[in-house]
Design a protein around this motif. Structure first.
Motif, PDB file in Angstrom:
ATOM      1  N   ASN A  57      10.177   0.949  -1.270  1.00 36.89           N
ATOM      2  CA  ASN A  57      11.355   1.745  -1.620  1.00 36.89           C
ATOM      3  C   ASN A  57      11.988   1.184  -2.889  1.00 36.89           C
ATOM      4  OD1 ASN A  57      14.063   2.802  -1.743  1.00 36.89           O
ATOM      5  ND2 ASN A  57      13.901   3.357   0.415  1.00 36.89           N
ATOM      6  N   ARG A  59      14.879   1.472  -4.203  1.00 35.19           N
ATOM      7  CA  ARG A  59      16.248   0.983  -4.035  1.00 35.19           C
ATOM      8  C   ARG A  59      16.256  -0.452  -3.519  1.00 35.19           C
ATOM      9  NH1 ARG A  59      20.325   4.821  -0.941  1.00 35.19           N
ATOM     10  NH2 ARG A  59      19.742   6.007  -2.797  1.00 35.19           N
ATOM     11  N   GLU A 119      20.067   4.789  -9.854  1.00 40.25           N
ATOM     12  CA  GLU A 119      19.186   5.183  -8.748  1.00 40.25           C
ATOM     13  C   GLU A 119      19.970   5.932  -7.674  1.00 40.25           C
ATOM     14  OE1 GLU A 119      17.212   5.245  -5.033  1.00 40.25           O
ATOM     15  OE2 GLU A 119      18.978   3.979  -5.416  1.00 40.25           O
ATOM     16  N   ALA A 123      19.407   9.853  -6.482  1.00 40.62           N
ATOM     17  CA  ALA A 123      19.176  10.164  -5.067  1.00 40.62           C
ATOM     18  C   ALA A 123      20.144  11.217  -4.547  1.00 40.62           C
ATOM     19  CB  ALA A 123      19.285   8.883  -4.234  1.00 40.62           C
ATOM     20  N   PRO A 127      18.192  15.075  -5.868  1.00 40.12           N
ATOM     21  CA  PRO A 127      17.331  14.654  -4.746  1.00 40.12           C
ATOM     22  C   PRO A 127      15.894  15.159  -4.836  1.00 40.12           C
ATOM     23  CG  PRO A 127      18.871  16.354  -4.054  1.00 40.12           C
ATOM     24  CD  PRO A 127      19.287  15.949  -5.432  1.00 40.12           C
ATOM     25  N   ARG A 129      14.106  15.484  -7.455  1.00 36.91           N
ATOM     26  CA  ARG A 129      13.356  14.751  -8.485  1.00 36.91           C
ATOM     27  C   ARG A 129      13.346  13.244  -8.229  1.00 36.91           C
ATOM     28  NH1 ARG A 129      14.631  16.216 -14.459  1.00 36.91           N
ATOM     29  NH2 ARG A 129      12.606  15.170 -14.608  1.00 36.91           N
ATOM     30  N   HIS A 130      13.958  12.814  -7.144  1.00 36.45           N
ATOM     31  CA  HIS A 130      14.077  11.371  -6.893  1.00 36.45           C
ATOM     32  C   HIS A 130      12.711  10.715  -6.746  1.00 36.45           C
ATOM     33  CE1 HIS A 130      14.754   7.710  -4.408  1.00 36.45           C
ATOM     34  NE2 HIS A 130      15.785   7.569  -5.221  1.00 36.45           N
ATOM     35  N   ASN A 131      11.837  11.324  -5.942  1.00 32.96           N
ATOM     36  CA  ASN A 131      10.503  10.735  -5.733  1.00 32.96           C
ATOM     37  C   ASN A 131       9.678  10.731  -7.014  1.00 32.96           C
ATOM     38  OD1 ASN A 131      11.010  10.251  -3.029  1.00 32.96           O
ATOM     39  ND2 ASN A 131      10.199  12.237  -2.368  1.00 32.96           N
ATOM     40  N   GLN A 132       9.948  11.684  -7.887  1.00 36.86           N
ATOM     41  CA  GLN A 132       9.209  11.760  -9.141  1.00 36.86           C
ATOM     42  C   GLN A 132       9.726  10.739 -10.154  1.00 36.86           C
ATOM     43  OE1 GLN A 132       9.585  15.576 -11.053  1.00 36.86           O
ATOM     44  NE2 GLN A 132       8.502  14.921 -12.912  1.00 36.86           N
ATOM     45  N   CYS A 134      11.925   8.008  -9.503  1.00 36.27           N
ATOM     46  CA  CYS A 134      12.073   6.633  -8.995  1.00 36.27           C
ATOM     47  C   CYS A 134      10.816   6.228  -8.229  1.00 36.27           C
ATOM     48  CB  CYS A 134      13.316   6.518  -8.110  1.00 36.27           C
ATOM     49  SG  CYS A 134      14.841   6.929  -8.955  1.00 36.27           S
ATOM     50  N   THR A 135       9.775   5.918  -8.958  1.00 33.93           N
ATOM     51  CA  THR A 135       8.531   5.449  -8.344  1.00 33.93           C
ATOM     52  C   THR A 135       8.496   3.922  -8.330  1.00 33.93           C
ATOM     53  OG1 THR A 135       7.350   5.443 -10.455  1.00 33.93           O
ATOM     54  CG2 THR A 135       7.329   7.497  -9.188  1.00 33.93           C
ATOM     55  N   THR A 139       9.948   1.372 -11.210  1.00 33.07           N
ATOM     56  CA  THR A 139      10.961   0.386 -10.813  1.00 33.07           C
ATOM     57  C   THR A 139      10.620  -0.989 -11.372  1.00 33.07           C
ATOM     58  OG1 THR A 139      11.374   1.612  -8.752  1.00 33.07           O
ATOM     59  CG2 THR A 139      12.154  -0.666  -8.860  1.00 33.07           C
TER      60      THR A 139
END
Length: 323
Positions: A57, A59, A119, A123, A127, A129-132, A134-135, A139
């Motif tokens: 994760n 974060r 971050e 989130a 939301p 686009r978060h997975n795209q 914040c990989t 990070t």
């Protein structure tokens, strides 16, 4: 710690040195605080390593980087604190190495907090686009950039001192303090300029993300949808701001010390000690609270490891008593 950045010479500082009993008490307090904070942070790192939900994760990766950075910074500054009482003066080369590491990690903290705020903003406000965005790979790249930006501000000081100071200076002994090592006037100007740039950029980032999350929470509440995540993120940003405010005290520490010494000239060493607690220790104490103890998932696993540690220490004592 018996010196400050307010222009006092070493000879004048010596008259302000603590008595033996006072020195012991101050060192015990500092060491106790450092051990407690590093113990909690060490448990957080152990918890992070043991569970995939954390190290996959972004974060939590950013959070644990902040924790590791704080441990390095705290260990470095406490070592310098204790050395200043044991030896008072140490070799310039060793002092330069310790101070460079301390400055590195000190500059990393506000940058890391700014990235964590961004971050949170992604989130809550983006939301989908978060997975795209914040990989895991990105990070670690951002963490690398944090260290690179700190290096860009710190390493020029090392180059300047190598170019301007004679060779015998590095074999001499001094009271280990930044202004005693990096004493060329250009160091002061560069430090002030870099601090102003850091201050403006980080605070603008924090204000932007907070107000974006704040309005997102209001919209969620107006739509009667679940605004719990947005409200929690908003509170986290506020805690980031408070922690960042304490970290930013590092940038005004010389002015703060000078002012307090001017007001309380007979309590010089006590002023420096209190400033050290507020500027160096307190911000590092907040890191495990902001995420480690407030985060429900982290708190559940953290309790398990803390309780296991306590039980492991109590069990042999109980068995010995029964036998």
């Amino acid at each position: 710690m018996n010196s400050s950045s307010n222009g006092l010479s070493v000879s004048s500082v010596q008259s302000y040195r603590d008595s033996f009993s006072t020195s012991v008490v101050k060192n015990v307090i500092i060491l106790a605080l450092g051990l407690i904070i590093n113990y909690i942070n060490g448990t957080l790192i152990h918890t992070f390593r043991k569970h995939q939900i954390f190290y996959m994760n972004p974060r939590y990766i950013l959070f644990i980087h902040l924790v590791v950075n704080d441990m390095i910074q705290l260990t470095t500054t406490i070592s310098l604190f204790v050395l200043s009482y044991i030896f008072y003066q140490i070799n310039v080369s060793l002092c330069c190495l310790i101070i460079t590491l301390a400055v590195f990690t000190t500059l990393n903290t506000p940058l890391n907090l700014a990235v964590m705020a961004v971050e949170c903003y992604i989130a809550i406000c983006l939301p989908l686009r978060h997975n795209q965005l914040c990989t895991i790979k990105r990070t670690y790249i951002v963490i690398g950039w944090i260290w690179a930006m700190s290096a860009a501000s710190t390493l020029p000081d090392v180059c300047i001192i190598l170019a301007t100071e004679p060779l015998q200076f590095f074999y001499s002994t001094i009271f280990c303090e930044r202004d005693n090592v990096f004493r060329h006037p250009i160091h002061m100007k560069k430090r002030d300029i870099s601090y102003i740039i850091y201050l403006i950029c980080v605070w603008l980032t924090l204000f932007y993300t907070y107000f974006k999350i704040f309005f997102a929470a209001k919209e969620a509440k107006a739509a009667k949808s679940s605004g719990g995540d947005a409200k929690k993120a908003r509170n986290t940003i506020l805690l980031h701001g408070f922690q960042l405010l304490l970290c930013m005290l590092t940038y005004i520490a010389p002015m703060l010390k000078s002012t307090l010494v001017y007001w309380f000239p007979t309590h010089y060493v006590n002023v420096v000690f209190v400033c050290y607690i507020i500027i160096q220790i307190l911000p590092r104490f907040l890191s495990p609270i902001v995420y480690g103890l407030r985060d429900k998932t982290f708190r559940q696993h953290l309790k398990k490891y803390l309780l296991c540690t306590v039980r492991a220490s109590i069990k042999p004592w109980t068995e010995a008593k029964q036998s």
